[in-house]
Design an enzyme around this catalytic site. Structure first.
Site, PDB file in Angstrom:
ATOM      1  N   ASN A  10       0.951  -1.069  -0.168  1.00 31.35           N
ATOM      2  CA  ASN A  10      -0.076   0.088   0.019  1.00 31.35           C
ATOM      3  C   ASN A  10       0.917   1.372   0.192  1.00 31.35           C
ATOM      4  O   ASN A  10       1.470   1.508   1.123  1.00 31.35           O
ATOM      5  CB  ASN A  10      -1.011  -0.155   1.371  1.00 31.35           C
ATOM      6  CG  ASN A  10      -1.636   1.329   1.283  1.00 31.35           C
ATOM      7  OD1 ASN A  10      -1.719   1.935   0.495  1.00 31.35           O
ATOM      8  ND2 ASN A  10      -2.441   1.427   2.587  1.00 31.35           N
ATOM      9  N   LYS A  12       0.043   4.275  -0.183  1.00 32.44           N
ATOM     10  CA  LYS A  12      -0.721   5.455   0.418  1.00 32.44           C
ATOM     11  C   LYS A  12      -0.323   6.629  -0.586  1.00 32.44           C
ATOM     12  O   LYS A  12      -0.276   6.520  -1.809  1.00 32.44           O
ATOM     13  CB  LYS A  12      -0.045   5.604   1.875  1.00 32.44           C
ATOM     14  CG  LYS A  12      -0.445   4.480   2.562  1.00 32.44           C
ATOM     15  CD  LYS A  12      -0.172   4.424   4.115  1.00 32.44           C
ATOM     16  CE  LYS A  12      -0.310   3.337   4.836  1.00 32.44           C
ATOM     17  NZ  LYS A  12      -0.147   3.165   6.321  1.00 32.44           N
ATOM     18  N   HIS A  96      -9.636   0.588   4.735  1.00 32.61           N
ATOM     19  CA  HIS A  96      -8.501   0.935   5.534  1.00 32.61           C
ATOM     20  C   HIS A  96      -8.361   1.848   6.888  1.00 32.61           C
ATOM     21  O   HIS A  96      -9.285   2.742   6.749  1.00 32.61           O
ATOM     22  CB  HIS A  96      -7.255   1.626   4.632  1.00 32.61           C
ATOM     23  CG  HIS A  96      -5.908   1.498   5.137  1.00 32.61           C
ATOM     24  ND1 HIS A  96      -5.466   2.808   5.972  1.00 32.61           N
ATOM     25  CD2 HIS A  96      -4.760   0.745   4.885  1.00 32.61           C
ATOM     26  CE1 HIS A  96      -4.100   2.331   6.529  1.00 32.61           C
ATOM     27  NE2 HIS A  96      -3.889   1.118   5.669  1.00 32.61           N
ATOM     28  N   GLU A  98      -6.950   4.262   7.888  1.00 34.47           N
ATOM     29  CA  GLU A  98      -6.955   5.723   7.540  1.00 34.47           C
ATOM     30  C   GLU A  98      -8.083   6.143   6.809  1.00 34.47           C
ATOM     31  O   GLU A  98      -8.389   7.472   7.247  1.00 34.47           O
ATOM     32  CB  GLU A  98      -5.500   6.067   6.820  1.00 34.47           C
ATOM     33  CG  GLU A  98      -4.500   5.710   7.729  1.00 34.47           C
ATOM     34  CD  GLU A  98      -3.177   5.410   6.759  1.00 34.47           C
ATOM     35  OE1 GLU A  98      -3.201   5.295   5.514  1.00 34.47           O
ATOM     36  OE2 GLU A  98      -2.248   4.810   7.412  1.00 34.47           O
ATOM     37  N   GLU A 167      -5.283  -5.088  10.332  1.00 29.09           N
ATOM     38  CA  GLU A 167      -4.249  -4.190  10.594  1.00 29.09           C
ATOM     39  C   GLU A 167      -4.676  -3.357  11.856  1.00 29.09           C
ATOM     40  O   GLU A 167      -5.267  -2.303  11.864  1.00 29.09           O
ATOM     41  CB  GLU A 167      -4.369  -2.788   9.380  1.00 29.09           C
ATOM     42  CG  GLU A 167      -3.833  -3.968   7.955  1.00 29.09           C
ATOM     43  CD  GLU A 167      -3.564  -2.450   7.107  1.00 29.09           C
ATOM     44  OE1 GLU A 167      -2.223  -2.727   6.798  1.00 29.09           O
ATOM     45  OE2 GLU A 167      -4.266  -1.605   6.767  1.00 29.09           O
ATOM     46  N   GLY A 173       2.353   2.285  10.816  1.00 29.95           N
ATOM     47  CA  GLY A 173       3.157   3.656  10.840  1.00 29.95           C
ATOM     48  C   GLY A 173       4.114   3.930  12.177  1.00 29.95           C
ATOM     49  O   GLY A 173       4.455   4.905  12.118  1.00 29.95           O
ATOM     50  N   SER A 213       3.460  -1.893  10.478  1.00 28.19           N
ATOM     51  CA  SER A 213       4.847  -1.928  10.466  1.00 28.19           C
ATOM     52  C   SER A 213       5.649  -3.330  10.284  1.00 28.19           C
ATOM     53  O   SER A 213       6.633  -3.729  10.927  1.00 28.19           O
ATOM     54  CB  SER A 213       5.157  -1.632  12.166  1.00 28.19           C
ATOM     55  OG  SER A 213       4.565  -0.263  12.454  1.00 28.19           O
TER      56      SER A 213
END
Ligand code: 13P
Length: 252
Positions: A10, A12, A96, A98, A167, A173, A213
């Site tokens: 991904n 991003k 996702h 985010e 996730e 991150g 991560s």
């Protein structure tokens, strides 16, 4: 039950046309024409075309990071699943963290998106995962159950195009990866919950990816878990060598 290892990158909101093309070439070279593992990259919308051209004859598939549930209409700034299919996209990320947490996308809206992607004949990588606060208050499994409610609308003939990515938000991150045991525990629960909705056969073949991560150093131990079928890689997917190492960990 054997499930083909699956590694996804991904990207991003990163890159330029030039960087995206170079990264696509690096991933294509690392993956080659193998079918021993599945590999999909998810560049930004504006880089889809140049990435598609640079994946060339490899078995790397092209994915998009998001879509709108409607096929077309007055939705300024949005892109539909049929439009993505039209430019060669084969897979779409849905839900996702985010999108859920930074853009306020709720379960019902994400269920609509999931349905749109599957109805369009594309693969959907449906993302789930709890926040740190939810984990620490013992609500991880309840959150997964609520988020996986979107699977209730998946028809039997669509289930083969579904992938679920676990996730945990606290691992994305942050450099703080779930331990292999934490990943396995959550994946086993995701498979159990998916089985309750889709049936045991569909759940047994459902690819479950871990994300958060992931790096070359932790990929092998995560992939060694029974219910971890692959990895959804963020930061480390932007470096061709790191991503190639993770591909190698999934299948030599
Ligand atoms: P990182 O690998 O950068 O933690 O991102 C994970 C992720 O969100 C992949 O979708």
């Amino acid at each position: 039950m054997t499930r083909t290892p699956y590694v996804a990158g991904n990207w991003k909101m990163h890159g330029t046309r030039r960087k995206a093309a170079a990264l696509a070439r690096a991933v294509a070279a690392a993956q080659g024409d193998t079918t021993a593992r599945r590999c999909t990259v998810f560049p930004t919308f504006v880089h889809l075309d140049i990435v598609r051209r640079n994946l060339r004859d490899s078995t790397v598939r092209l994915g998009a990071q998001n879509c709108h549930p409607e096929p077309e209409g007055a939705y300024t700034g949005e892109i539909s699943a049929p439009m993505l299919r039209d430019v060669g996209v084969e897979s779409v990320l849905v839900g996702h963290s985010e999108r859920r947490h930074l853009f306020g996308e709720r379960d019902a809206f994400l269920a609509d998106k999931l349905q749109a992607v599957l109805e369009t004949g594309l693969e959907a990588v449906f993302c789930v995962g709890e926040t740190l606060e939810e984990r620490e208050s013992g609500r991880t499994f309840a959150v997964l159950e609520r988020q996986l409610g979107a699977l209730r609308r998946v028809a039997p003939d669509q289930a083969g195009r579904l992938v679920v990515a676990y996730e945990p938000v606290w691992a994305i991150g942050t450099g703080r990866t779930a331990t292999p045991a934490q990943a396995q525990e959550a994946h086993a629960e995701v498979r159990r919950l998916a089985g309750a909705i889709l049936g045991a056969d569909a759940a047994a073949t459902l690819p479950l990816l871990y994300g958060g991560s992931v790096k070359p150093g932790n990929a092998p131990d995560l992939l060694a878990q029974d219910d971890v079928d692959g990895l959804l890689v963020g930061g480390a997917s932007l470096d061709g060598d790191s991503f190639a190492d993770i591909l190698g960990a999934a299948a030599p």
